[in-house]
Design an enzyme around this catalytic site. Structure first.
Site, PDB file in Angstrom:
ATOM      1  N   SER A 132     -23.767 -17.189 -33.797  1.00  0.00           N
ATOM      2  CA  SER A 132     -24.999 -16.943 -33.032  1.00  0.00           C
ATOM      3  C   SER A 132     -25.918 -18.168 -33.074  1.00  0.00           C
ATOM      4  CB  SER A 132     -25.729 -15.714 -33.577  1.00  0.00           C
ATOM      5  OG  SER A 132     -26.138 -15.925 -34.919  1.00  0.00           O
ATOM      6  N   LEU A 167     -13.507 -18.540 -13.721  1.00  0.00           N
ATOM      7  CA  LEU A 167     -14.683 -18.977 -14.476  1.00  0.00           C
ATOM      8  C   LEU A 167     -15.814 -17.960 -14.407  1.00  0.00           C
ATOM      9  CD1 LEU A 167     -14.870 -22.784 -13.624  1.00  0.00           C
ATOM     10  CD2 LEU A 167     -14.413 -21.771 -15.866  1.00  0.00           C
ATOM     11  N   HIS A 213     -16.774 -15.014 -16.874  1.00  0.00           N
ATOM     12  CA  HIS A 213     -17.491 -15.213 -18.137  1.00  0.00           C
ATOM     13  C   HIS A 213     -18.970 -14.891 -17.912  1.00  0.00           C
ATOM     14  CE1 HIS A 213     -13.994 -16.811 -20.193  1.00  0.00           C
ATOM     15  NE2 HIS A 213     -13.709 -17.424 -19.062  1.00  0.00           N
ATOM     16  N   ARG A 214     -19.337 -13.677 -18.196  1.00  0.00           N
ATOM     17  CA  ARG A 214     -20.620 -13.137 -17.767  1.00  0.00           C
ATOM     18  C   ARG A 214     -21.822 -13.657 -18.546  1.00  0.00           C
ATOM     19  NH1 ARG A 214     -16.633 -10.054 -16.470  1.00  0.00           N
ATOM     20  NH2 ARG A 214     -16.637  -8.555 -14.773  1.00  0.00           N
ATOM     21  N   ARG A 256     -20.085 -18.830   3.027  1.00  0.00           N
ATOM     22  CA  ARG A 256     -20.753 -18.016   4.051  1.00  0.00           C
ATOM     23  C   ARG A 256     -21.708 -18.849   4.899  1.00  0.00           C
ATOM     24  NH1 ARG A 256     -25.107 -13.037   3.303  1.00  0.00           N
ATOM     25  NH2 ARG A 256     -25.211 -12.549   5.523  1.00  0.00           N
ATOM     26  N   LEU A 279     -23.461 -22.990 -26.374  1.00  0.00           N
ATOM     27  CA  LEU A 279     -22.286 -23.552 -27.050  1.00  0.00           C
ATOM     28  C   LEU A 279     -21.336 -22.484 -27.565  1.00  0.00           C
ATOM     29  CD1 LEU A 279     -23.959 -26.513 -28.986  1.00  0.00           C
ATOM     30  CD2 LEU A 279     -22.726 -26.573 -26.803  1.00  0.00           C
ATOM     31  N   ARG A 306      -9.336 -20.441 -22.024  1.00  0.00           N
ATOM     32  CA  ARG A 306      -8.861 -21.137 -20.830  1.00  0.00           C
ATOM     33  C   ARG A 306      -8.034 -22.379 -21.108  1.00  0.00           C
ATOM     34  NH1 ARG A 306      -9.063 -16.991 -17.412  1.00  0.00           N
ATOM     35  NH2 ARG A 306     -11.138 -16.075 -17.307  1.00  0.00           N
TER      36      ARG A 306
END
Length: 202
Positions: A56, A77, A80-81, A91, A159, A169
């Site tokens: 943390s 990618l 990764h919320r 668009r 980080l 990944r």
């Protein structure tokens, strides 16, 4: 039609040594051990918190990358919320020329690459035809665009989240083009913050 390779760019440079000292100050709050800070104590302290999975502390600093990749890698990618994204819009952007990312995972033979190039050229011709002849707006014409289309993403993550992203990944079971992009990011972060990323991609 253009065909390019993927790339990454660290958008805001930073002093890795200063970041390490900052993270040490943040982390020592938990132990009330600020009195133990010395000129060279950050490396040992940060390595120890990673070993203890007290990650943390690493959330107190973020990095931003501009990533040029294909739409398939972009989709991976954005899963990764805990990261933030700004993505080139298909668009609202009307392309006069389409740009594609060269696939590295299945185009091992010259004839395969030639077939892929021909297919991308056909898509570009049809995209132009629908846009010019039928006067369709980009938000409708984008329906025919393939995963190989080049896109630009700005991705910001702390980080700790970058460690999570890069562990997943760069793994051998990840998609080959995702591994290619992830390794580019990892190379930058290992140069800037070697202690924090030394255990990834080994």
């Amino acid at each position: 039609m253009k065909i390019i390779e993927p790339s990454v760019e660290l958008m805001r440079d930073f002093d890795g040594a200063e970041v390490m000292k900052f993270l040490e100050r943040c982390g020592r709050t938990a132990y009330q051990s600020e009195k133990n800070i010395t000129e060279d104590s950050a490396e040992k302290f940060i390595r120890n918190i990673i070993k203890r999975e007290h990650e943390s502390v690493l959330e107190h600093f973020s990095c931003t990358f501009k990533i040029i990749c294909d739409r398939g890698v972009m989709a991976e990618l954005t899963r990764h919320r805990l990261a933030s994204f700004t993505i080139e819009s298909t668009r609202f952007n009307a392309y006069d020329e389409l740009t594609f990312i060269k696939p590295e995972d299945f185009l091992l033979e010259d004839d395969e690459f030639a077939h892929w190039k021909n297919l991308m050229k056909c898509i570009e011709v049809e995209y132009e035809y629908l846009r010019r002849t039928w006067c369709r707006p980009p938000e409708q014409v984008r329906a025919i665009l393939p995963s190989s289309l080049k896109t630009e993403i700005v991705m910001t993550a702390n980080l700790r989240e970058w460690r999570t992203v890069l562990k997943l990944r760069t793994d051998k079971v990840a998609h080959p083009q995702m591994i290619q992009v992830a390794n580019m990011i990892l190379e930058v972060l290992k140069e800037k913050l070697p202690i924090i990323f030394e255990d990834i991609g080994v």
